[in-house]
Design a protein around this motif. Sequence first.
Motif, PDB file in Angstrom:
ATOM      1  N   GLU A   1      -0.250 -74.270  17.583  1.00 10.90           N
ATOM      2  CA  GLU A   1       0.813 -74.359  16.799  1.00 10.90           C
ATOM      3  C   GLU A   1       1.071 -76.019  16.799  1.00 10.90           C
ATOM      4  O   GLU A   1       1.218 -76.560  15.720  1.00 10.90           O
ATOM      5  CB  GLU A   1       1.930 -73.910  17.289  1.00 10.90           C
ATOM      6  N   ALA A   2       0.762 -76.661  17.852  1.00  9.31           N
ATOM      7  CA  ALA A   2       1.247 -78.224  18.121  1.00  9.31           C
ATOM      8  C   ALA A   2       0.056 -78.850  17.386  1.00  9.31           C
ATOM      9  O   ALA A   2       0.227 -79.894  16.978  1.00  9.31           O
ATOM     10  CB  ALA A   2       1.450 -78.349  19.443  1.00  9.31           C
ATOM     11  N   LYS A   3      -1.351 -78.468  17.743  1.00  8.71           N
ATOM     12  CA  LYS A   3      -2.491 -79.437  17.318  1.00  8.71           C
ATOM     13  C   LYS A   3      -3.357 -78.819  16.504  1.00  8.71           C
ATOM     14  O   LYS A   3      -4.567 -79.767  16.021  1.00  8.71           O
ATOM     15  CB  LYS A   3      -3.128 -79.681  18.853  1.00  8.71           C
ATOM     16  N   ASN A   4      -3.303 -77.658  16.164  1.00 10.08           N
ATOM     17  CA  ASN A   4      -4.079 -77.153  15.000  1.00 10.08           C
ATOM     18  C   ASN A   4      -5.694 -77.030  15.339  1.00 10.08           C
ATOM     19  O   ASN A   4      -6.428 -77.039  14.739  1.00 10.08           O
ATOM     20  CB  ASN A   4      -4.101 -77.963  13.903  1.00 10.08           C
ATOM     21  N   TYR A   5      -5.897 -76.909  16.684  1.00 10.55           N
ATOM     22  CA  TYR A   5      -7.197 -76.831  17.351  1.00 10.55           C
ATOM     23  C   TYR A   5      -6.844 -76.165  18.680  1.00 10.55           C
ATOM     24  O   TYR A   5      -5.890 -76.225  19.215  1.00 10.55           O
ATOM     25  CB  TYR A   5      -8.121 -77.662  17.334  1.00 10.55           C
ATOM     26  N   SER A   6      -7.934 -75.428  19.211  1.00 13.62           N
ATOM     27  CA  SER A   6      -7.661 -74.659  20.571  1.00 13.62           C
ATOM     28  C   SER A   6      -7.880 -75.432  21.748  1.00 13.62           C
ATOM     29  O   SER A   6      -8.752 -76.390  21.476  1.00 13.62           O
ATOM     30  CB  SER A   6      -8.251 -73.256  20.401  1.00 13.62           C
ATOM     31  N   PRO A   7      -7.403 -74.951  22.824  1.00 17.87           N
ATOM     32  CA  PRO A   7      -7.739 -75.744  24.161  1.00 17.87           C
ATOM     33  C   PRO A   7      -9.064 -75.404  24.715  1.00 17.87           C
ATOM     34  O   PRO A   7      -9.380 -74.424  24.589  1.00 17.87           O
ATOM     35  CB  PRO A   7      -6.415 -75.595  25.056  1.00 17.87           C
TER      36      PRO A   7
ATOM     37  N   LEU B   1       2.641 -60.764  21.789  1.00 13.28           N
ATOM     38  CA  LEU B   1       3.343 -61.956  22.342  1.00 13.28           C
ATOM     39  C   LEU B   1       4.964 -61.863  21.724  1.00 13.28           C
ATOM     40  O   LEU B   1       5.690 -62.662  21.847  1.00 13.28           O
ATOM     41  CB  LEU B   1       2.975 -63.204  21.717  1.00 13.28           C
ATOM     42  N   GLY B   2       4.954 -60.898  20.561  1.00  8.13           N
ATOM     43  CA  GLY B   2       6.218 -60.617  19.771  1.00  8.13           C
ATOM     44  C   GLY B   2       6.270 -61.922  19.120  1.00  8.13           C
ATOM     45  O   GLY B   2       7.695 -62.217  18.614  1.00  8.13           O
ATOM     46  N   ARG B   3       5.448 -62.294  18.403  1.00 11.10           N
ATOM     47  CA  ARG B   3       5.442 -63.618  17.605  1.00 11.10           C
ATOM     48  C   ARG B   3       4.671 -63.318  16.160  1.00 11.10           C
ATOM     49  O   ARG B   3       3.787 -62.604  16.248  1.00 11.10           O
ATOM     50  CB  ARG B   3       5.112 -64.851  18.168  1.00 11.10           C
ATOM     51  N   GLY B   4       5.044 -64.043  15.262  1.00 13.89           N
ATOM     52  CA  GLY B   4       4.423 -63.951  13.949  1.00 13.89           C
ATOM     53  C   GLY B   4       3.227 -64.935  13.928  1.00 13.89           C
ATOM     54  O   GLY B   4       2.990 -65.831  14.706  1.00 13.89           O
ATOM     55  N   LEU B   5       2.225 -64.650  13.387  1.00  9.36           N
ATOM     56  CA  LEU B   5       0.879 -65.680  13.216  1.00  9.36           C
ATOM     57  C   LEU B   5       1.509 -67.014  12.868  1.00  9.36           C
ATOM     58  O   LEU B   5       2.309 -66.917  11.724  1.00  9.36           O
ATOM     59  CB  LEU B   5      -0.130 -65.171  12.094  1.00  9.36           C
ATOM     60  N   ASN B   6       1.113 -68.056  13.197  1.00  3.78           N
ATOM     61  CA  ASN B   6       1.594 -69.411  12.824  1.00  3.78           C
ATOM     62  C   ASN B   6       1.132 -69.877  11.589  1.00  3.78           C
ATOM     63  O   ASN B   6       0.001 -69.405  11.325  1.00  3.78           O
ATOM     64  CB  ASN B   6       1.897 -70.238  14.028  1.00  3.78           C
ATOM     65  N   ARG B   7       1.495 -70.859  10.866  1.00  2.00           N
ATOM     66  CA  ARG B   7       1.111 -71.411   9.750  1.00  2.00           C
ATOM     67  C   ARG B   7      -0.245 -72.101   9.863  1.00  2.00           C
ATOM     68  O   ARG B   7      -0.579 -72.480   8.817  1.00  2.00           O
ATOM     69  CB  ARG B   7       2.015 -72.310   9.079  1.00  2.00           C
ATOM     70  N   ASN B   8      -0.706 -72.144  11.124  1.00  2.33           N
ATOM     71  CA  ASN B   8      -2.188 -72.932  11.140  1.00  2.33           C
ATOM     72  C   ASN B   8      -3.287 -72.091  11.033  1.00  2.33           C
ATOM     73  O   ASN B   8      -4.291 -72.495  11.719  1.00  2.33           O
ATOM     74  CB  ASN B   8      -1.950 -73.634  12.680  1.00  2.33           C
TER      75      ASN B   8
END
Length: 217
Positions: free
Chosen positions: A23-29, A86-93
Amino acid sequence: MSRQAQNEKKQRDILSFIYNYLEAKNYSPSIREIQAGLLIKSPATVHKHLNELVKKGFLAKDQGEDNSLRRKSRNVTVTASGASFLGRGLNRNHIPLLTEEITSPVIELGDKSGRTYFPIPPNLDRTDPLFMVALADDAMLDAHLLKDDLVIVRKQENFKDGDIVLVLGPQNLLTCRRYRYKSEKVHLVAENPTANGYYLEEIPPILGKVLSVYRIL
């Protein structure tokens, strides 16, 4: 707390870390970043939990990668099932990879359990209606688009001369052509001598403009 409960908590923590990082960086760690961020003792422990998350369908990885998150290739994402866990929606990324058969120009891009989602490349507009599909043929071989390539497509109705577009061909095959507009007539031109173009009344449904290609080597 039992060992199983501890493992499940750690996997939730890792999944949440990846979700927030995307969500913050638009790529995975990388594995090292997950290890440092969650104070996990060894990369092997992170690796083990990542594999379990993939098996559960909560994470999706590039099939061309080995069984780790490599620092240079960051192609892992949280699936719809993982976001739901996680109880969250897919983010916009994220871009949905459509693997179901497409039979009409009306494409549903909403969250669906079991779909694979890929991070949106930073050069693309995350507000656009984007999706990914695998190409069914080599009709655009000379444009370096190959069968089974994954193309990123933007849903739209208007095109410019020279655009590469995704077409719903015979038998619902997903293929690409070069959009040509001349003398108020539209032609869809193949860039492979063995493939056919489409002209005038033969124009099939156009699903969108191809923006990028993702290839598993």
